[in-house]
Design a protein around this motif. Structure first.
Motif, PDB file in Angstrom:
ATOM      1  N   ALA A 302       0.153  -9.519  10.459  1.00 46.52           N
ATOM      2  CA  ALA A 302      -1.214  -9.198   9.943  1.00 46.52           C
ATOM      3  C   ALA A 302      -1.910  -7.614  10.232  1.00 46.52           C
ATOM      4  CB  ALA A 302      -2.394  -9.324  11.435  1.00 46.52           C
ATOM      5  N   GLY A 303      -1.633  -7.146  10.790  1.00 44.34           N
ATOM      6  CA  GLY A 303      -1.708  -5.207  10.459  1.00 44.34           C
ATOM      7  C   GLY A 303      -1.282  -4.947   9.304  1.00 44.34           C
ATOM      8  N   LEU A 304       0.372  -5.478   8.813  1.00 48.05           N
ATOM      9  CA  LEU A 304       0.947  -4.498   7.716  1.00 48.05           C
ATOM     10  C   LEU A 304       0.402  -5.970   6.130  1.00 48.05           C
ATOM     11  CD1 LEU A 304       2.856  -4.018   5.787  1.00 48.05           C
ATOM     12  CD2 LEU A 304       4.229  -6.013   6.482  1.00 48.05           C
ATOM     13  N   LEU A 305      -0.169  -6.883   6.541  1.00 45.74           N
ATOM     14  CA  LEU A 305      -0.943  -7.627   5.397  1.00 45.74           C
ATOM     15  C   LEU A 305      -2.159  -6.716   4.851  1.00 45.74           C
ATOM     16  CD1 LEU A 305      -0.224 -11.595   6.296  1.00 45.74           C
ATOM     17  CD2 LEU A 305       0.939  -9.895   4.375  1.00 45.74           C
ATOM     18  N   ARG A 306      -2.925  -6.470   6.064  1.00 44.54           N
ATOM     19  CA  ARG A 306      -4.094  -5.787   6.268  1.00 44.54           C
ATOM     20  C   ARG A 306      -4.214  -4.619   4.921  1.00 44.54           C
ATOM     21  NH1 ARG A 306      -8.263  -8.696   7.339  1.00 44.54           N
ATOM     22  NH2 ARG A 306      -8.064 -10.636   9.154  1.00 44.54           N
ATOM     23  N   GLY A 307      -2.647  -4.162   5.369  1.00 43.77           N
ATOM     24  CA  GLY A 307      -2.839  -2.524   5.578  1.00 43.77           C
ATOM     25  C   GLY A 307      -1.981  -2.605   3.988  1.00 43.77           C
ATOM     26  N   LEU A 308      -1.533  -3.388   3.714  1.00 45.65           N
ATOM     27  CA  LEU A 308      -0.150  -3.548   2.591  1.00 45.65           C
ATOM     28  C   LEU A 308      -0.612  -2.935   0.616  1.00 45.65           C
ATOM     29  CD1 LEU A 308       2.356  -4.278   1.370  1.00 45.65           C
ATOM     30  CD2 LEU A 308       1.958  -6.803   0.853  1.00 45.65           C
ATOM     31  N   PRO A 309      -2.245  -3.458   0.186  1.00 42.74           N
ATOM     32  CA  PRO A 309      -2.549  -2.770  -0.967  1.00 42.74           C
ATOM     33  C   PRO A 309      -3.157  -1.622  -0.473  1.00 42.74           C
ATOM     34  CG  PRO A 309      -4.350  -4.680   0.205  1.00 42.74           C
ATOM     35  CD  PRO A 309      -2.741  -4.035   1.093  1.00 42.74           C
ATOM     36  N   SER A 310      -3.207  -0.611   0.276  1.00 43.19           N
ATOM     37  CA  SER A 310      -3.595   0.677   0.399  1.00 43.19           C
ATOM     38  C   SER A 310      -1.855   1.350   1.187  1.00 43.19           C
ATOM     39  CB  SER A 310      -4.615   0.852   1.991  1.00 43.19           C
ATOM     40  OG  SER A 310      -4.038   0.414   3.279  1.00 43.19           O
ATOM     41  N   ILE A 311      -1.205   0.967   1.158  1.00 39.39           N
ATOM     42  CA  ILE A 311       0.220   1.522   1.310  1.00 39.39           C
ATOM     43  C   ILE A 311       1.960   0.999   0.167  1.00 39.39           C
ATOM     44  CG2 ILE A 311       0.126   1.958   3.981  1.00 39.39           C
ATOM     45  CD1 ILE A 311       2.024  -0.741   4.326  1.00 39.39           C
ATOM     46  N   MET A 312       0.574   0.541  -0.889  1.00 32.23           N
ATOM     47  CA  MET A 312       1.361   0.235  -2.230  1.00 32.23           C
ATOM     48  C   MET A 312       2.459   1.471  -2.343  1.00 32.23           C
ATOM     49  SD  MET A 312       2.237  -2.567  -2.847  1.00 32.23           S
ATOM     50  CE  MET A 312       2.334  -2.833  -4.631  1.00 32.23           C
ATOM     51  N   ALA A 313       0.668   2.692  -2.557  1.00 29.24           N
ATOM     52  CA  ALA A 313       1.878   4.402  -3.359  1.00 29.24           C
ATOM     53  C   ALA A 313       3.031   4.721  -2.669  1.00 29.24           C
ATOM     54  CB  ALA A 313       0.818   5.306  -3.358  1.00 29.24           C
ATOM     55  N   ILE A 314       3.658   4.344  -1.170  1.00 26.39           N
ATOM     56  CA  ILE A 314       4.790   4.431  -0.714  1.00 26.39           C
ATOM     57  C   ILE A 314       5.933   3.144  -1.151  1.00 26.39           C
ATOM     58  CG2 ILE A 314       5.970   4.983   1.645  1.00 26.39           C
ATOM     59  CD1 ILE A 314       3.309   5.821   2.675  1.00 26.39           C
ATOM     60  N   LEU A 315       5.051   1.856  -0.959  1.00 28.20           N
ATOM     61  CA  LEU A 315       6.527   0.940  -1.086  1.00 28.20           C
ATOM     62  C   LEU A 315       6.517   0.629  -2.259  1.00 28.20           C
ATOM     63  CD1 LEU A 315       5.250   0.439   1.418  1.00 28.20           C
ATOM     64  CD2 LEU A 315       4.609  -2.121   0.823  1.00 28.20           C
ATOM     65  N   ALA A 316       6.239   1.037  -3.348  1.00 26.74           N
ATOM     66  CA  ALA A 316       6.711   1.832  -5.149  1.00 26.74           C
ATOM     67  C   ALA A 316       5.288   2.722  -5.429  1.00 26.74           C
ATOM     68  CB  ALA A 316       5.490  -0.025  -6.096  1.00 26.74           C
TER      69      ALA A 316
END
Length: 469
Positions: A302-316
């Motif tokens: 749940a924490g990852l999914l909620r944070g996913l949009p804001s860490i996209m610049a790291i993942l991509a």
């Protein structure tokens, strides 16, 4: 081969290097590129305890050594270009088999003014994420990444002469999991596997992937600190090994428009002090509202999914990363998850699809162009935040019948510019879990990357506009 019990200490380092005359050292920069030098053994032994000066410009420029367009602490008109304190990590000791077994160490960076670990050092950020989980819950994080990469019968000089077009792939055709194709380059195929094992960057398995000259290598699943180091070392090592065999390996996320891109799918799990996987259900009190998923795994996800949009610049992290994240190529485009479903951003793997100890989540957003230290840190910090604050799931699982082109859930950023803005936003989960110092610095590096792209005149523009506009 260097075994863990053979790691040197300050008391034994002289004996370890008894027959050596030189030592190789490297830091990991913000893009995951190794920056380092060869050092005389006498010099190394003099600085091994206290560290040495390493120019701060390594965090003030991009992958082509161009200073960032936005001024940061480590570059710009007012920057003094001081030295970081580079601290030798003796536990990272290895010998490089394809470089005459030269001894090698990674270093971590300390800010000379605060004497604190450098806020933008990738190794430091990952260590912080691991410490959070251990100090609060006694959990050890485990990670492993599957890297896909293209190989070309080219040299750097040839690429430049060709204008990086009309590349000659190592093999032809679409031959995923081929037993035939690797025999065409058998010396490389087996040397890479054996040399990397000796280098303590073990490959669990590797094979040809679908596409001309494409391979996929799954790195051994180990504790997150070691996994981050191995992932960074793997990419540079594979490039070096390929060059020794007369060709080039590329970890660019999307070299071809009409072919699938290169993924960097990454797996995560947590173990308690007894070595028990806490993502698995060992008794009914640990079961969440999702069958087969433990409460710890539920809150982490749940924490990852909620944070996913804001860490996209790291993942991509590159402009090219987003060319891979498109429909029709098994690449996630939304905040989504599913049980043993490869179509979402996160794939949950629990019994019966795995043993209890094999329970894990696979984050499928990253491409092979990632800085693995930062990806591991960002995911683990989002997960830790989810556990600590008992986050609830923002969206239900993907249906097995959901079409790739109609995924439900919040759309993920389609450009590096969008992803950077989401990270920078006031109150973003990224700011909450990674801290303002890191986010402010990283945002400026990604804005620079985007500005370089926006200012570039491309072949596409010449083909589209030169004659007809």
């Amino acid at each position: 081969m260097t075994k863990p019990e053979e790691v040197p200490t300050l008391e034994t380092i002289n004996e370890f290097l008894r027959d050596d005359t030189r030592v190789k050292l490297a830091v990991v920069d913000i893009d995951g590129v190794l920056r380092g030098k060869i050092m005389h053994k006498t010099k190394f032994l003099n600085i091994v305890e206290e560290g040495f000066g390493f120019c701060s410009v390594v965090h003030g420029w991009d992958i082509e050594d161009q200073l960032y367009t936005q001024e940061i602490e480590f570059s710009g008109k007012e920057a003094p270009y001081f030295d970081f304190i580079a601290k030798i990590d003796l536990s990272s000791f290895r010998r490089i088999p394809w470089e005459n077994n030269v001894p090698f160490f990674l270093v971590s960076l300390v800010h000379p003014k605060t004497r604190e670990p450098l806020y933008c050092c990738p190794r430091t950020l990952l260590e912080s994420a691991c410490d959070d989980l251990m100090n609060t819950y006694g959990y050890t994080a485990y990670c492993g990444t599957e890297f896909e990469f293209f190989c070309f019968k080219e040299t750097p000089e040839a690429l430049k002469e060709k204008g990086f077009t009309n590349l000659n792939p190592l093999t032809v055709g679409m031959c995923g999991y081929s037993i035939l194709r690797p025999t065409d380059n058998q010396e490389f195929y087996y040397n890479a596997f054996d040399w990397l094992r000796e280098f303590r960057v073990d490959i669990e398995s590797w094979h040809s992937e679908t596409g001309p000259g494409v391979f996929e290598a799954a790195l051994a699943y180990v504790d997150a600190r070691e996994a981050g180091d191995r992932a960074a070392l793997f990419k540079t090592s594979m490039k070096q090994i390929a060059r020794k065999h007369g060709f080039m390996a590329s970890f660019m996320a999307k070299p071809y428009q009409d072919l699938p891109g290169c993924s960097g799918h990454t797996h995560f799990s947590l173990k308690d002090k007894n070595g028990r996987n806490v993502f698995a259900i060992w008794d009914k009190s640990e079961e969440s509202e999702i069958p087969g998923v433990s409460k710890t795994m539920y809150h982490f996800l749940a924490g990852l999914l909620r944070g996913l949009p804001s860490i996209m610049a790291i993942l991509a992290p590159t402009v090219n990363s987003y060319k891979r994240l498109v429909e029709r190529f098994w690449a996630p485009i939304t905040v989504s998850w599913g049980i043993d479903n490869r179509r979402g951003a996160v794939r949950i793997i629990v019994p019966p699809a795995s043993s209890p100890n094999g329970a894990r989540m696979e984050v499928r957003v990253p491409g092979s162009d990632i800085n693995a230290h930062l990806v591991y840190a960002a995911v683990l910090k989002c997960g830790y935040w989810g556990i600590r604050t008992s986050q609830t799931m923002p969206i239900g699982p993907l249906s097995d019948k959901v079409d790739l082109d109609t995924q439900s859930g919040e759309k993920l950023a389609r450009t590096l510019q969008e992803a950077t803005a989401a990270m920078e936003a006031k109150g973003s989960v990224a700011r909450e879990v990674l801290g303002d110092d890191f986010v402010n610095h990283f945002v400026k590096t990604r804005r620079h990357e985007w500005t370089e792209w926006v200012n570039a005149v491309t072949d596409y523009e010449r083909k589209r506009y030169m004659e007809l506009i």
